[in-house]
Design a protein around this motif. Structure first.
Motif, PDB file in Angstrom:
ATOM      1  N   LEU A 145       0.730  -1.407  -0.018  1.00  0.00           N
ATOM      2  CA  LEU A 145      -0.018  -0.179  -0.143  1.00  0.00           C
ATOM      3  C   LEU A 145       0.850   1.164   0.134  1.00  0.00           C
ATOM      4  CD1 LEU A 145      -2.990   1.212   0.204  1.00  0.00           C
ATOM      5  CD2 LEU A 145      -2.642   1.312   2.737  1.00  0.00           C
ATOM      6  N   THR A 146       1.827   1.336   0.907  1.00  0.00           N
ATOM      7  CA  THR A 146       2.756   2.292   1.092  1.00  0.00           C
ATOM      8  C   THR A 146       3.722   2.693  -0.289  1.00  0.00           C
ATOM      9  OG1 THR A 146       2.886   2.185   3.302  1.00  0.00           O
ATOM     10  CG2 THR A 146       4.364   3.596   2.550  1.00  0.00           C
ATOM     11  N   ALA A 147       4.022   1.554  -0.890  1.00  0.00           N
ATOM     12  CA  ALA A 147       4.997   1.587  -1.950  1.00  0.00           C
ATOM     13  C   ALA A 147       3.844   1.973  -3.197  1.00  0.00           C
ATOM     14  CB  ALA A 147       5.766   0.360  -2.440  1.00  0.00           C
ATOM     15  N   ASN A 148       2.780   1.498  -3.418  1.00  0.00           N
ATOM     16  CA  ASN A 148       1.792   2.160  -4.407  1.00  0.00           C
ATOM     17  C   ASN A 148       1.600   3.510  -4.328  1.00  0.00           C
ATOM     18  OD1 ASN A 148       1.541  -0.335  -5.532  1.00  0.00           O
ATOM     19  ND2 ASN A 148      -0.519  -0.995  -4.598  1.00  0.00           N
ATOM     20  N   GLN A 149       1.458   4.093  -2.992  1.00  0.00           N
ATOM     21  CA  GLN A 149       1.303   5.442  -2.870  1.00  0.00           C
ATOM     22  C   GLN A 149       2.152   6.378  -3.432  1.00  0.00           C
ATOM     23  OE1 GLN A 149      -1.953   6.709  -2.531  1.00  0.00           O
ATOM     24  NE2 GLN A 149      -1.208   8.676  -2.531  1.00  0.00           N
ATOM     25  N   LEU A 381       7.728  10.371   2.233  1.00  0.00           N
ATOM     26  CA  LEU A 381       6.277   9.692   2.231  1.00  0.00           C
ATOM     27  C   LEU A 381       5.304  10.742   2.700  1.00  0.00           C
ATOM     28  CD1 LEU A 381       7.367   6.336   3.580  1.00  0.00           C
ATOM     29  CD2 LEU A 381       6.637   6.766   0.849  1.00  0.00           C
ATOM     30  N   SER A 382       4.261  10.738   1.729  1.00  0.00           N
ATOM     31  CA  SER A 382       3.285  11.991   2.148  1.00  0.00           C
ATOM     32  C   SER A 382       2.380  11.581   3.441  1.00  0.00           C
ATOM     33  CB  SER A 382       2.314  11.828   0.973  1.00  0.00           C
ATOM     34  OG  SER A 382       1.501  10.797   0.813  1.00  0.00           O
ATOM     35  N   SER A 424      10.333   2.804   2.107  1.00  0.00           N
ATOM     36  CA  SER A 424      11.118   4.036   1.883  1.00  0.00           C
ATOM     37  C   SER A 424      10.960   4.095   0.250  1.00  0.00           C
ATOM     38  CB  SER A 424      12.429   4.172   2.037  1.00  0.00           C
ATOM     39  OG  SER A 424      13.278   3.043   1.689  1.00  0.00           O
ATOM     40  N   SER A 425      10.924   5.678  -0.154  1.00  0.00           N
ATOM     41  CA  SER A 425      10.804   5.921  -1.347  1.00  0.00           C
ATOM     42  C   SER A 425      11.929   6.915  -1.987  1.00  0.00           C
ATOM     43  CB  SER A 425       9.672   6.854  -1.759  1.00  0.00           C
ATOM     44  OG  SER A 425       9.494   7.364  -3.001  1.00  0.00           O
TER      45      SER A 425
END
Length: 427
Positions: A145-149, A381-382, A424-425
């Motif tokens: 979910l976090t990676a997709n966002q 991350l937002s 992380s991004s």
């Protein structure tokens, strides 16, 4: 007379430093003591202590400690028997049902090393365990979910061609929610839905093709243009792919490229980071809009066996405790995840050595250092990604034990005060 004999036996155990195995604390202490003796190559003393461990109670249907001890006893048993000489009587391993993949030995450059056979458990069983893990724990869904966002926010609205490279796509469960989000975003704007291409890597062509077929059907149901490109890893070796990037991947002009590394980068680690750094340099050369990274928050790559063992014991204690708090003892999915999925990981970390060891997890600080060393920068991350992660926990895993933290612009999900996964991004 019977009482006197037992008292004498207990007294001998106390003199040898062996605590009674009646409590969770004592069972854990026995494990650590046995691992310590093995780390000192005192296999004779370790065998004696291990015999005491085998007499203790550990059940796959007991509390979280008993279940955990059972898996570590099994792994220590294989490691100890591997070091036993032919003249020494090996410890008979416990009956661990359901069946598990046995360790096998290979001779490479005349150096014997133990390898855990990941292929000996049938693929359908592994698929079922993975889907159970995704269902009964929030960790995989949180990572996806976090990676997709992060991917969604890195790609501009109106972008007409998107290419995602997913390293080890497995069964593709990460991507339907992203497809839905892309379709919804298109419906809320004047822009037509984008064309989505996914290149997915894996070691089983049949699984890759079935994954692609499922994703294609779902994309068509949303009105999304979609293509899937399977990329087979030879001998399940990620380094073989690193050597052939970028030629192994077709990149088209005007595509927004995203690279997804969920629970993948640790597979490149050996005794040094050269292969991983080569891979990261190749990824950087592709000039992706975003690189998403998710990893276990543990150091299972320590060169010293005892340190690795203690790290694993703490990490899996938190994981097993989280299952204990949220699922009943006889839940079949819980049993499968503990005994097969986590059991194979524990076996690899504890019993395997040399290049046969695959589960070489590292903490976030290591990934941060390596990614920055090749020119990536961390993208925060937002707040919306944070609210989504909190909503996931509140709606589907309502336990106060799960804790979400923000550190170094990244998200950490753990149990109680023990971080277990990070996302992380990077750009």
């Amino acid at each position: 007379m019977m009482s006197s004999s037992n008292n004498s036996h207990d007294h001998q155990d106390q003199e040898q430093g062996i605590p009674p195995p009646s409590t969770a604390f004592h069972m854990r202490q026995l494990l650590v003591s046995c691992a310590d003796l093995i780390s000192q190559s005192d296999f004779s003393a370790a065998q004696r202590l291990f015999s005491h461990l085998l007499s203790s109670t550990s059940s796959p249907y007991g509390d979280s400690t008993e279940r955990l001890v059972r898996q570590f006893v099994r792994a220590l048993s294989f490691r100890l028997n591997h070091h036993s000489t032919p003249t020494r009587t090996s410890t008979a391993p416990l009956d661990f049902s359901p069946p598990f993949p046995p360790p096998c030995t290979t001779n490479t450059n005349n150096k014997m090393m133990m390898m855990i056979s990941y292929e000996s458990t049938d693929q359908e069983t592994l698929r079922s365990c993975y889907l159970s893990l995704n269902h009964i724990t929030p960790f995989i869904r949180f990572c996806h979910l976090t990676a997709n966002q992060a991917i969604l926010e890195a790609i501009q609205v109106g972008q007409q061609a998107i290419h995602i490279i997913d390293f080890d796509i497995m069964h593709g469960v990460q991507w339907p929610p992203l497809m839905q989000a892309l379709a919804d975003r298109s419906n809320n704007t004047l822009h037509p839905p984008p064309m989505l291409r996914i290149t997915g890597t894996g070691h089983d062509l049949n699984i890759l093709q079935r994954t692609g077929d499922r994703l294609l059907k779902f994309a068509h149901s949303l009105g999304l243009g979609f293509q899937f490109h399977p990329l087979l890893l030879l001998n399940n070796d990620p380094t073989s792919l690193a050597l052939h990037l970028p030629s192994a991947i077709t990149l088209l002009p005007d595509e927004a490229l995203a690279v997804n590394c969920v629970l993948y980068l640790h597979r490149f680690l050996k005794d040094d980071s050269r292969e991983l750094l080569l891979f990261l340099h190749k990824i950087k050369a592709l000039n992706p809009m975003v690189v998403t990274v998710a990893e276990r928050e543990a150091n299972h790559n320590h060169p010293l066996f005892l340190q690795r063992f203690l790290e694993a014991l703490d990490h899996y204690t938190a994981l097993f405790d989280s299952l204990e708090a949220t699922l009943p003892p006889n839940n079949r999915e819980r049993l499968a995840v503990e005994q097969i999925w986590f059991g194979r990981e524990i076996m690899d970390i504890v019993a395997a050595e040399g290049e046969g060891r695959r589960e070489r997890h590292q903490r976030f600080e290591t990934w941060e250092m390596l990614l920055k060393s090749v020119g990536f920068r961390n993208v925060p991350l937002s707040p919306f990604a944070l609210s989504q992660a909190k909503l996931l926990l509140r709606l589907h895993y309502p336990s106060e034990g799960y804790q979400l933290q923000i550190l170094n612009n990244s998200f950490f999900l753990g149990w109680q005060n023990h971080s277990l996964f990070s996302v992380s991004s990077w750009h």
